[in-house]
Design an enzyme around this catalytic site. Sequence first.
Site, PDB file in Angstrom:
ATOM      1  CD  GLU A 161      -2.991  -1.001   2.268  1.00  0.00           C
ATOM      2  OE1 GLU A 161      -4.156  -1.317   2.034  1.00  0.00           O
ATOM      3  OE2 GLU A 161      -2.598  -0.661   3.397  1.00  0.00           O
ATOM      4  CB  CYS A 201       5.922  -1.892  16.457  1.00  0.00           C
ATOM      5  SG  CYS A 201       7.607  -1.476  15.988  1.00  0.00           S
ATOM      6  N   GLY A 242       6.968  -1.731   6.263  1.00  0.00           N
ATOM      7  CA  GLY A 242       8.367  -2.153   6.213  1.00  0.00           C
ATOM      8  C   GLY A 242       9.295  -1.249   6.990  1.00  0.00           C
ATOM      9  CB  SER A 252       9.988   6.591   9.480  1.00  0.00           C
ATOM     10  OG  SER A 252       9.619   6.347  10.818  1.00  0.00           O
ATOM     11  CG  ASN A 272      -3.631   6.670  13.342  1.00  0.00           C
ATOM     12  OD1 ASN A 272      -4.464   7.566  13.441  1.00  0.00           O
ATOM     13  ND2 ASN A 272      -2.395   6.910  12.912  1.00  0.00           N
TER      14      ASN A 272
HETATM   15  N1  SAH Z   1       9.431   0.864  10.151  1.00  0.00           N
HETATM   16  C1  SAH Z   1       9.524   2.288  10.178  1.00  0.00           C
HETATM   17  C2  SAH Z   1       8.573   2.999   9.262  1.00  0.00           C
HETATM   18  C3  SAH Z   1       7.150   2.563   9.204  1.00  0.00           C
HETATM   19  S1  SAH Z   1       5.971   3.066  10.385  1.00  0.00           S
HETATM   20  C4  SAH Z   1       9.416   2.789  11.589  1.00  0.00           C
HETATM   21  O1  SAH Z   1       9.174   2.015  12.491  1.00  0.00           O
HETATM   22  O2  SAH Z   1       9.632   3.973  11.810  1.00  0.00           O
HETATM   23  C5  SAH Z   1       5.772   4.800  10.296  1.00  0.00           C
HETATM   24  C6  SAH Z   1       5.440   5.405  11.655  1.00  0.00           C
HETATM   25  O3  SAH Z   1       4.091   5.111  12.068  1.00  0.00           O
HETATM   26  C7  SAH Z   1       6.343   4.886  12.759  1.00  0.00           C
HETATM   27  O4  SAH Z   1       6.721   5.916  13.605  1.00  0.00           O
HETATM   28  C8  SAH Z   1       5.424   3.939  13.466  1.00  0.00           C
HETATM   29  O5  SAH Z   1       5.886   3.644  14.743  1.00  0.00           O
HETATM   30  C9  SAH Z   1       4.126   4.703  13.417  1.00  0.00           C
HETATM   31  N2  SAH Z   1       2.969   3.896  13.744  1.00  0.00           N
HETATM   32  C10 SAH Z   1       2.822   2.569  13.587  1.00  0.00           C
HETATM   33  N3  SAH Z   1       1.613   2.171  14.018  1.00  0.00           N
HETATM   34  C11 SAH Z   1       0.984   3.280  14.453  1.00  0.00           C
HETATM   35  C12 SAH Z   1      -0.311   3.519  14.995  1.00  0.00           C
HETATM   36  N4  SAH Z   1      -1.199   2.526  15.170  1.00  0.00           N
HETATM   37  N5  SAH Z   1      -0.638   4.785  15.306  1.00  0.00           N
HETATM   38  C13 SAH Z   1       0.236   5.794  15.120  1.00  0.00           C
HETATM   39  N6  SAH Z   1       1.473   5.619  14.608  1.00  0.00           N
HETATM   40  C14 SAH Z   1       1.851   4.379  14.279  1.00  0.00           C
END
Ligand code: SAH
Length: 344
Positions: free
Chosen positions: A93, A117, A160, A192, A291
């Site tokens: 996506e 995560c 990713g 990121s 989110n």
């Molecule tokens: N793998 C990378 C990039 C992808 S995620 C990273 O971890 O940074 C992009 C961002 O969205 C990251 O900061 C991630 O922690 C955040 N993120 C992931 N799930 C989320 C959620 N449910 N609500 C808000 N931010 C979120």
Amino acid sequence: MNNKLCISSMTPSQLSEYMAFLGQPAFRAGQIFKWLSLGVDSFDQMTNLSKDLRQKLDDACYIEMPQLLRKQVSAKDGTIKYLFGLRDGNSIESVLMEYKHGTSICISTQAGCKMGCIFCASFDPARSRNLSAGEIIGQILMAQKDSGRTVSNIVLMGTGEPLDNYDNVMDFLDIVSAPGGLNIGMRHISLSTCGLVPKIDELSDKKLQLTLSVSLHAPNNQTRDKIMPVNHRYPLEQLIPACKRYFNKTHRRISFEYAMIKDVNDSTKDAYQLATLLSGFLCHVNLIPLNKLPGSPLIPSTPANIRKFQEILNSKGINTTVRRSLGGDIDAACGQLRRGKSSL
Ligand code: SAH
């Protein structure tokens, strides 16, 4: 197809080498690179190349172009979420967002993420293959073609972990920023990471002018261990010094992302601890109201709590913003991309 070369994954210098190998004059590389950056999907469309060369290229190479499988448009803010199909059956996506300063795209770097995560929908180790540079740039080309918009900003924040696909992401950056192509400057690109320390150091040596965002999400190891498994490998006492080394080498301020999760990382104590962790470090903290993911027990902090958290950080001299969330109604917001069956 399998033994063909992916021409759209080639950096400008690789394309030049390839042209030399084919015995072509050097300017051909620039011509082809330009066509690829326009999003052509066949060599036939490269009308300033001889028929003979087009045939030769077609025999030896292919152009990567993700297939548009689905498109959702947010009724709230016009954000578009694309589902693209890849040639091996995987799908990814990308999200196109409209801001006052231009059009941003959030793109994926892996077909699924292995980092785990607990608040993120992109965790999908079974499909965690790296995307090629051509598949990464293809998301931008397809979104531009479909929407008629011109992308001015890129965030590598889709599915990713970009630094887990380091070489292809570096080639992508080379391709997307090249003057003969999309020519999107590094200052318009954010990458990121969840905090792969050795790769942050490797990246810092390149002294790129992009913005490095680091997903912090907790002010101490105890909480971070619980929500981000990568913290067991690279705990805060390694991560924060790596971020400081990055800043010292590149002079680019790091942006720390902090998803506010109710009763997990949003207490007053957490705010003070975060301020202490980052004290004296010229950086930026981006608070993201969590989110929600379907089926997850985690819920976002209240707006009042987020405000209080921000005030504490500000009072301690830490530069902080609260991220405006786009595309929430189509599950296109941070962390909502490509929820795999195996997540949470
Ligand atoms: N793998 C990378 C990039 C992808 S995620 C990273 O971890 O940074 C992009 C961002 O969205 C990251 O900061 C991630 O922690 C955040 N993120 C992931 N799930 C989320 C959620 N449910 N609500 C808000 N931010 C979120």
